[in-house]
Design a protein around this motif. Sequence first.
Motif, PDB file in Angstrom:
ATOM      1  N   THR A  25       8.968   0.784  -3.885  1.00 50.89           N
ATOM      2  CA  THR A  25       7.672   0.463  -3.536  1.00 50.89           C
ATOM      3  C   THR A  25       7.236  -0.737  -2.601  1.00 50.89           C
ATOM      4  N   GLU A  26       7.245  -1.933  -3.020  1.00 51.73           N
ATOM      5  CA  GLU A  26       7.041  -3.018  -2.141  1.00 51.73           C
ATOM      6  C   GLU A  26       7.547  -3.318  -0.985  1.00 51.73           C
ATOM      7  N   ASP A  27       8.997  -3.485  -0.851  1.00 50.49           N
ATOM      8  CA  ASP A  27       9.554  -3.838   0.305  1.00 50.49           C
ATOM      9  C   ASP A  27      10.495  -2.433   0.494  1.00 50.49           C
ATOM     10  N   ALA A  28       9.915  -1.477   0.819  1.00 49.30           N
ATOM     11  CA  ALA A  28      10.746  -0.296   1.060  1.00 49.30           C
ATOM     12  C   ALA A  28      11.347  -0.159   2.285  1.00 49.30           C
ATOM     13  N   VAL A  29      10.875  -0.542   3.350  1.00 48.08           N
ATOM     14  CA  VAL A  29      11.617  -0.781   4.628  1.00 48.08           C
ATOM     15  C   VAL A  29      12.803  -1.323   4.340  1.00 48.08           C
ATOM     16  N   SER A  30      12.808  -2.559   4.091  1.00 50.17           N
ATOM     17  CA  SER A  30      13.819  -3.240   3.876  1.00 50.17           C
ATOM     18  C   SER A  30      15.055  -2.676   3.004  1.00 50.17           C
TER      19      SER A  30
ATOM     20  N   GLY B 186       0.638  -1.245   0.127  1.00 55.76           N
ATOM     21  CA  GLY B 186       0.063  -0.106  -0.020  1.00 55.76           C
ATOM     22  C   GLY B 186       0.804   1.244  -0.006  1.00 55.76           C
ATOM     23  N   TRP B 187       1.551   1.544   1.006  1.00 58.20           N
ATOM     24  CA  TRP B 187       2.280   2.560   1.138  1.00 58.20           C
ATOM     25  C   TRP B 187       3.312   2.324   2.297  1.00 58.20           C
ATOM     26  N   PHE B 188       4.308   3.378   2.284  1.00 57.05           N
ATOM     27  CA  PHE B 188       5.384   3.408   3.507  1.00 57.05           C
ATOM     28  C   PHE B 188       5.618   4.801   3.774  1.00 57.05           C
ATOM     29  N   GLY B 189       6.083   4.860   5.238  1.00 55.52           N
ATOM     30  CA  GLY B 189       6.452   6.258   5.782  1.00 55.52           C
ATOM     31  C   GLY B 189       7.618   6.216   6.332  1.00 55.52           C
ATOM     32  N   VAL B 190       8.510   7.301   6.177  1.00 63.61           N
ATOM     33  CA  VAL B 190       9.796   7.812   7.024  1.00 63.61           C
ATOM     34  C   VAL B 190       9.203   9.051   8.067  1.00 63.61           C
ATOM     35  N   VAL B 191       9.593   8.760   8.841  1.00 68.45           N
ATOM     36  CA  VAL B 191       9.565  10.030  10.136  1.00 68.45           C
ATOM     37  C   VAL B 191      11.007  10.004  10.702  1.00 68.45           C
ATOM     38  N   ARG B 192      11.711  10.990  10.442  1.00 64.12           N
ATOM     39  CA  ARG B 192      13.282  11.422  10.938  1.00 64.12           C
ATOM     40  C   ARG B 192      12.992  12.271  12.309  1.00 64.12           C
ATOM     41  N   VAL B 193      13.502  11.952  13.332  1.00 62.50           N
ATOM     42  CA  VAL B 193      13.635  12.777  14.320  1.00 62.50           C
ATOM     43  C   VAL B 193      15.091  12.862  14.881  1.00 62.50           C
ATOM     44  N   ASP B 194      15.568  14.178  14.877  1.00 61.25           N
ATOM     45  CA  ASP B 194      16.735  14.441  15.242  1.00 61.25           C
ATOM     46  C   ASP B 194      16.963  15.377  16.433  1.00 61.25           C
ATOM     47  N   GLY B 195      17.054  14.569  17.699  1.00 60.98           N
ATOM     48  CA  GLY B 195      16.973  15.433  18.656  1.00 60.98           C
ATOM     49  C   GLY B 195      15.705  16.182  18.900  1.00 60.98           C
ATOM     50  N   GLU B 196      15.561  17.278  19.379  1.00 64.16           N
ATOM     51  CA  GLU B 196      14.434  18.123  19.596  1.00 64.16           C
ATOM     52  C   GLU B 196      13.920  18.774  18.414  1.00 64.16           C
ATOM     53  N   GLU B 197      14.586  18.578  17.340  1.00 63.31           N
ATOM     54  CA  GLU B 197      13.907  19.229  15.969  1.00 63.31           C
ATOM     55  C   GLU B 197      12.481  18.756  15.696  1.00 63.31           C
ATOM     56  N   ASP B 198      11.917  19.398  14.977  1.00 62.68           N
ATOM     57  CA  ASP B 198      10.610  19.039  14.393  1.00 62.68           C
ATOM     58  C   ASP B 198      10.933  17.857  13.485  1.00 62.68           C
ATOM     59  N   PRO B 199      10.003  16.776  13.549  1.00 58.07           N
ATOM     60  CA  PRO B 199       9.979  15.388  12.967  1.00 58.07           C
ATOM     61  C   PRO B 199      10.113  15.939  11.119  1.00 58.07           C
TER      62      PRO B 199
END
Length: 178
Positions: A157-162, A53-66
Amino acid sequence: MYFAALLARTEDGWEASDTELDDVETLSDLADLAREASPDEDTVLVLIEQEDGWFGVVRVDGEEDPRIYVSDAAAAARSSYGEILLTDELLGREPGDDVPDLDALDLDGTEDGEPDDEDADGGPSAASGESVPHGPVGDAQVLEDLGVTEKDLRSMTEDAVSEIAEALGASEVLETVR
């Protein structure tokens, strides 16, 4: 089927942990969860994937906004986890844009729960997805400094996390939590 994992960058490389998102209701909650994974305020990536379906990436660097990237906003909008990532800011909306203006409502007798013609067929007045674009949204350069280019990210697409974990050199640690 969903998979969510945290990848925390440390002096010794990447550390992975799977995570339950059942108690996460907002992007702020998700960012707090990521920050807890790295006491030294190192980079933490939250990788979320819905099979085919979809994938998402959230990056958090310390106290900065994601920083957020979602591969298909329309598909993610149909998911409770995707809704966490699809903030008004990410979609380019003013907060509250999806709340109808009571003065502008067309009270034509359908307000008792009967869908009007356009709502019934998923037309433009259907609330879900009206202002959510098909395709990627967010910061496509979120992983650029880690070796995953915008072009690479958009082609996954399909196995984006890997694929992301492989590009980061973290595939082995990710597999331990998969």
